[in-house]
Design an enzyme around this catalytic site. Structure first.
Site, PDB file in Angstrom:
ATOM      1  N   SER A   1      43.811  19.528  46.614  1.00 11.91           N
ATOM      2  CA  SER A   1      44.133  20.799  45.945  1.00 11.91           C
ATOM      3  C   SER A   1      43.757  22.046  46.724  1.00 11.91           C
ATOM      4  O   SER A   1      44.176  23.141  46.358  1.00 11.91           O
ATOM      5  CB  SER A   1      43.429  20.865  44.592  1.00 11.91           C
ATOM      6  OG  SER A   1      44.314  20.481  43.600  1.00 11.91           O
TER       7      SER A   1
ATOM      8  N   LYS B   1      46.441  24.295  47.761  1.00  9.11           N
ATOM      9  CA  LYS B   1      47.045  25.265  46.833  1.00  9.11           C
ATOM     10  C   LYS B   1      46.731  26.708  47.253  1.00  9.11           C
ATOM     11  O   LYS B   1      47.477  27.629  46.930  1.00  9.11           O
ATOM     12  CB  LYS B   1      46.563  24.993  45.394  1.00  9.11           C
ATOM     13  CG  LYS B   1      47.085  23.641  44.829  1.00  9.11           C
ATOM     14  CD  LYS B   1      46.510  23.337  43.461  1.00  9.11           C
ATOM     15  CE  LYS B   1      47.176  22.179  42.736  1.00  9.11           C
ATOM     16  NZ  LYS B   1      46.722  20.843  43.048  1.00  9.11           N
TER      17      LYS B   1
ATOM     18  N   TYR C   1      54.999  19.189  47.546  1.00 11.51           N
ATOM     19  CA  TYR C   1      53.655  19.303  46.961  1.00 11.51           C
ATOM     20  C   TYR C   1      52.746  18.148  47.407  1.00 11.51           C
ATOM     21  O   TYR C   1      51.605  18.357  47.834  1.00 11.51           O
ATOM     22  CB  TYR C   1      53.781  19.356  45.429  1.00 11.51           C
ATOM     23  CG  TYR C   1      52.467  19.224  44.712  1.00 11.51           C
ATOM     24  CD1 TYR C   1      51.586  20.287  44.614  1.00 11.51           C
ATOM     25  CD2 TYR C   1      52.078  17.998  44.150  1.00 11.51           C
ATOM     26  CE1 TYR C   1      50.357  20.155  43.982  1.00 11.51           C
ATOM     27  CE2 TYR C   1      50.851  17.856  43.503  1.00 11.51           C
ATOM     28  CZ  TYR C   1      49.998  18.926  43.424  1.00 11.51           C
ATOM     29  OH  TYR C   1      48.781  18.800  42.804  1.00 11.51           O
TER      30      TYR C   1
ATOM     31  N   TYR D   1      38.441  23.800  38.867  1.00 10.06           N
ATOM     32  CA  TYR D   1      38.874  23.066  37.662  1.00 10.06           C
ATOM     33  C   TYR D   1      38.316  23.737  36.405  1.00 10.06           C
ATOM     34  O   TYR D   1      38.129  24.953  36.393  1.00 10.06           O
ATOM     35  CB  TYR D   1      38.492  21.581  37.765  1.00 10.06           C
ATOM     36  CG  TYR D   1      39.048  20.955  39.022  1.00 10.06           C
ATOM     37  CD1 TYR D   1      40.413  20.853  39.206  1.00 10.06           C
ATOM     38  CD2 TYR D   1      38.216  20.505  40.036  1.00 10.06           C
ATOM     39  CE1 TYR D   1      40.954  20.305  40.374  1.00 10.06           C
ATOM     40  CE2 TYR D   1      38.733  19.949  41.201  1.00 10.06           C
ATOM     41  CZ  TYR D   1      40.101  19.861  41.360  1.00 10.06           C
ATOM     42  OH  TYR D   1      40.625  19.341  42.506  1.00 10.06           O
TER      43      TYR D   1
ATOM     44  N   VAL E   1      40.280  17.020  44.915  1.00  5.20           N
ATOM     45  CA  VAL E   1      39.760  15.713  44.503  1.00  5.20           C
ATOM     46  C   VAL E   1      39.399  14.815  45.686  1.00  5.20           C
ATOM     47  O   VAL E   1      38.815  13.754  45.501  1.00  5.20           O
ATOM     48  CB  VAL E   1      40.714  14.953  43.543  1.00  5.20           C
ATOM     49  CG1 VAL E   1      40.794  15.623  42.196  1.00  5.20           C
ATOM     50  CG2 VAL E   1      42.083  14.760  44.161  1.00  5.20           C
TER      51      VAL E   1
HETATM   52  N1  GLU Z   1      47.304  15.670  44.777  1.00  2.10           N
HETATM   53  C1  GLU Z   1      46.409  15.743  43.667  1.00  2.10           C
HETATM   54  C2  GLU Z   1      47.167  15.725  42.361  1.00  2.10           C
HETATM   55  O1  GLU Z   1      48.216  16.301  42.305  1.00  2.10           O
HETATM   56  C3  GLU Z   1      45.610  17.002  43.809  1.00  2.10           C
HETATM   57  C4  GLU Z   1      44.602  17.115  42.749  1.00  2.10           C
HETATM   58  C5  GLU Z   1      43.434  17.952  43.127  1.00  2.10           C
HETATM   59  O2  GLU Z   1      42.918  17.896  44.237  1.00  2.10           O
HETATM   60  O3  GLU Z   1      43.019  18.697  42.232  1.00  2.10           O
HETATM   61  O4  GLU Z   1      46.764  15.147  41.402  1.00  2.10           O
END
Ligand code: GLU
Length: 303
Positions: free
Chosen positions: A63, A66, A188, A239, A257
């Site tokens: 993530s 992002k 993504y 989060y 994650v």
């Molecule tokens: N590729 C993971 C998902 O889409 C990323 C989640 C994350 O790192 O928060 O679930």
């Protein structure tokens, strides 16, 4: 203050806690990572680098990507970015479908999965090759010209990412995804699969501490846009434990994650910690402890 010595001290002090937390299991390659790894890298605004522990080992940034897709969106998308995605903490799990339905397909923020899917859709609309553009941006910023997507991670996530698929198609149904949901998911998943070390990621994020300017002087974002990304990181980057993170660490940050956390102290440094074991909210357990010590010992945070 000797920040290099401080980093080494922190990693040394936390040695006995290596392996704490739970590695993410829902993406198969992440479940196979050695949970005892722990690294830390800090890059000061003048480019001085400090490393400790496993700072040179590449890991799945997940993530944290992002931040870079939002950066591309802020560079290229004009008017409708903030009409299609919100700017509030979600207060729910990062892949909540309930909230998405309740809010008629407009994700709370760009750092939860649904929000990143919308951002990815927007950059696919305005860039010829959004996957390659993000990779090029990260390569340029980190100086790691061999940085690459981990194709196996992207493929395995594509094979198991049913909830992300559900969110993409759901938003397509509600009109907030314009392109082909499968193309959005493919970009993504690739962005999430990017592999970087703590040092490479801290270098890549340095523009956030330098009012939008990369170390080589390139303007990545305007100072105002950079403040805004940092604001999103502070309020939405950890989060649904952002309040606790702000209380304990006090830096804008984005975690993933894979166990990485990228954080910045504007005007001072960017820092990346990585340890794969996560706490219940999905943030690296050891990573937070390390950052907590960093801001405590330096006496500096955004507050
Ligand atoms: N590729 C993971 C998902 O889409 C990323 C989640 C994350 O790192 O928060 O679930």
């Amino acid at each position: 203050m000797d920040l290099g010595a401080l980093l080494r001290e922190i990693v040394q002090e936390l040695e006995a806690e290596r392996g704490c937390g739970e590695v993410a299991r829902y993406i198969p390659p992440l479940a196979r990572v050695d949970p005892r790894q722990f690294g830390m890298a800090l890059v000061e605004c003048d480019g001085t680098c400090h490393v400790a522990g496993d700072a040179m080992t590449r890991f799945s940034i997940q993530s944290i990507s992002k931040v870079f897709s939002l950066t591309l969106a802020m560079q290229h998308v004009r008017d409708d970015l903030w009409l299609r995605v919100g700017r509030e903490p979600s207060g729910t799990r990062f892949n909540s479908l309930v909230q998405l339905e309740h809010e008629r397909g407009i994700p709370r923020n760009p750092f939860i999965n649904a929000g990143a899917l919308v951002v990815t859709d927007m950059i696919l609309e305005c860039l010829a090759d959004a996957k390659q553009t993000l990779l090029d941006l990260v390569r340029q910023l980190s100086g790691a010209m061999d940085a690459a997507f981990a194709e196996d991670v992207a493929q395995e996530e594509a094979a198991t990412g049913h909830i992300n698929r559900a969110m993409a198609w759901f938003m397509k149904g509600l009109g907030n995804l314009k392109g082909d949901p499968d193309a959005v998911l493919d970009a993504y998943f690739h962005h999430c699969s990017l592999s970087l070390s703590c040092l490479e990621l801290a270098r890549a994020g340095l523009y956030l501490a330098r009012r939008g300017n990369a170390l080589d002087g390139t303007c990545v974002l305007s100072p105002r846009a950079t403040q805004r990304i940092n604001a999103m990181m502070l309020t939405c980057g950890a989060y649904d434990a952002v309040g606790d993170f702000a209380y304990r660490v006090g830096l804008p940050a984005k975690s993933g994650v894979g166990g990485g956390i990228l954080a910045v102290l504007p005007g001072h440094y960017s820092v990346c910690v990585w340890s794969p074991g996560l706490d219940a909210a999905g943030n690296s357990m050891l990573g937070i402890r390390a950052l907590e010590r960093l801001t405590e010992r330096t006496g500096l945070s955004v507050f």
